[in-house]
Design an enzyme around this catalytic site. Structure first.
Site, PDB file in Angstrom:
ATOM      1  N   TYR A   1       1.260  -0.866  -0.208  1.00  0.00           N
ATOM      2  CA  TYR A   1       0.114   0.154   0.079  1.00  0.00           C
ATOM      3  C   TYR A   1       0.768   1.376  -0.174  1.00  0.00           C
ATOM      4  CZ  TYR A   1       1.220   1.057   4.906  1.00  0.00           C
ATOM      5  OH  TYR A   1       1.485   1.518   6.248  1.00  0.00           O
ATOM      6  N   CYS A   2       0.561   2.156  -0.444  1.00  0.00           N
ATOM      7  CA  CYS A   2       0.445   3.644  -0.354  1.00  0.00           C
ATOM      8  C   CYS A   2      -0.113   4.751  -0.229  1.00  0.00           C
ATOM      9  CB  CYS A   2       1.342   4.223  -1.808  1.00  0.00           C
ATOM     10  SG  CYS A   2       0.177   4.399  -2.771  1.00  0.00           S
ATOM     11  N   ARG A   3      -0.177   6.177  -0.016  1.00  0.00           N
ATOM     12  CA  ARG A   3      -0.722   6.991   0.252  1.00  0.00           C
ATOM     13  C   ARG A   3      -2.284   6.470  -1.048  1.00  0.00           C
ATOM     14  NH1 ARG A   3      -3.074  12.006  -1.599  1.00  0.00           N
ATOM     15  NH2 ARG A   3      -3.478  13.144   0.066  1.00  0.00           N
TER      16      ARG A   3
ATOM     17  N   GLY B   1      -2.893   4.502  -3.343  1.00  0.00           N
ATOM     18  CA  GLY B   1      -2.714   3.518  -4.382  1.00  0.00           C
ATOM     19  C   GLY B   1      -1.921   3.352  -5.939  1.00  0.00           C
TER      20      GLY B   1
ATOM     21  N   ILE C   1      -3.892   4.103   1.558  1.00  0.00           N
ATOM     22  CA  ILE C   1      -3.848   4.588   3.254  1.00  0.00           C
ATOM     23  C   ILE C   1      -5.007   5.647   3.260  1.00  0.00           C
ATOM     24  CG2 ILE C   1      -2.299   5.997   4.076  1.00  0.00           C
ATOM     25  CD1 ILE C   1      -1.584   4.233   6.133  1.00  0.00           C
TER      26      ILE C   1
END
Length: 350
Positions: free
Chosen positions: A86-88, A90, A114
């Protein structure tokens, strides 16, 4: 034009040659279920600053924007596990998932990142120490926190277990004031990077049980002394003291035979071997059925890379954490043990 775009995406690692994504996108509910699976590694590919602001508990951090992302990923991530990324929002995680999938990793990407995770009411943590989560035979959670060097924090069944708690080493500091007081404090030996009386006092509460080698109990003035071969059965855990010593000529004075302890902790059937400062000693052949092993790697005080690999092949743990490694390059260990079926996890135990 469509062919050109597909080729560009393929070059970025986001699609297969057929133009299809080579990883799976899942929603928050599916991703949350994955985080509870021991065969899944949760990977945060944001920056260290973003990670510190809040991340999914148990996630490890490898910034996909750094030039050495793939080098670090290959040294850290096991090929036989699913990588949940995951990141901020996607987008960066999709890029990372594609790149890793092109190297034969099985990857799952969190749609919406996230931001979607938080919007769904899922918890995040600001604890910047790396956490690995395991389950015991009856399903109880065991959380292992990589603090530094030989300092390990274990959360189990509402209990706090501290291994070799030391507040400061060089310019590195563990903020033990942010950690609950310990139910058990376990110390391998008296060297200052393992035994810190002030930190032990700070972590101690009325019912804290302190387990150490004989020399540490003498220096501290209290505690339960264990010697090699002794076994202590407590309400929540079983502790076995095992040998830890040097065998290389010229190094014997650092950790003489019979003085220091390694420990095997059994938590509801989950067996954790914490080797302490040792080389690959003959007694390791008697250490069996280990789920998780912490093996040190920094000569002249503990093991060389070759010794650690040999020790791992002898003990055959399911999961191996090299620790106490200082400036030793431990990134070659996973490849050297790939054929052994050992899940090697490199964490920040410098």
């Amino acid at each position: 034009m469509k062919k050109i775009i597909t080729c560009l995406l393929t070059a970025l690692g986001l699609t297969t040659a057929c133009g299809q994504e080579n990883f799976e996108n899942v929603d928050v509910a599916e991703f949350a279920e994955l985080t509870e699976n021991q065969n899944v590694v949760v990977l945060d590919v944001r920056t260290a600053e973003e990670f510190a602001e809040g991340h999914i508990e148990g996630a490890i951090l490898i910034d996909q924007g750094q030039d050495d992302f793939m080098e670090k990923a290959k040294a850290t991530l096991p090929l036989d596990k699913t990588i949940a990324i995951y990141c901020r929002s996607g987008r960066r995680s999709a890029n990372a998932a594609g790149r890793l999938a092109a190297e034969n990793y099985k990857c799952v990407n969190l749609k919406g990142g996230i931001l979607a995770w938080k919007e769904a009411g899922k918890a995040v943590t600001t604890d910047t120490y790396e956490v690995d989560i395991f389950k015991t035979k009856s399903g109880k959670l065991v959380k292992l926190h990589a603090l530094m060097h030989s300092c390990i924090r274990i959360e189990y069944n509402g209990k706090e277990i501290e291994i070799d708690p030391v507040e400061k080493l060089g310019d590195r500091i563990v903020d033990y004031t942010a950690i609950p007081n310990a139910d058990y404090i376990i110390v391998t030996h008296e060297h200052r990077d393992h035994f810190d009386g002030a930190t032990i006092r700070m972590l101690t509460k009325d019912n804290t049980q302190l387990i150490m080698n004989q020399r540490c109990t003498e220096m501290y003035g209290s505690g339960k002394a264990m010697t090699n071969g002794q076994k202590l059965i407590l309400k929540d855990i079983t502790i076995e003291a095992v040998p830890a010593y040097n065998t290389t000529e010229g190094h014997l004075q650092f950790h003489p035979k019979g003085r220091d302890n390694g420990y095997i902790l059994t938590l509801d059937g989950l067996r954790i071997y914490i080797a302490g400062d040792t080389e690959d000693i003959p007694e390791m052949s008697a250490i069996k059925d280990i789920d998780i092993a912490f093996l040190p790697c920094n000569q002249p005080y503990t093991m060389t890379i070759e010794q650690l690999v040999r020790a791992a092949k002898t003990i055959k743990p399911k999961v191996l954490f090299p620790y106490h490694y200082g400036k030793t390059d431990v990134t070659t260990i996973p490849s050297q043990l790939a054929s052994e079926g050992i899940d090697v996890r490199i964490r920040h135990y410098e």
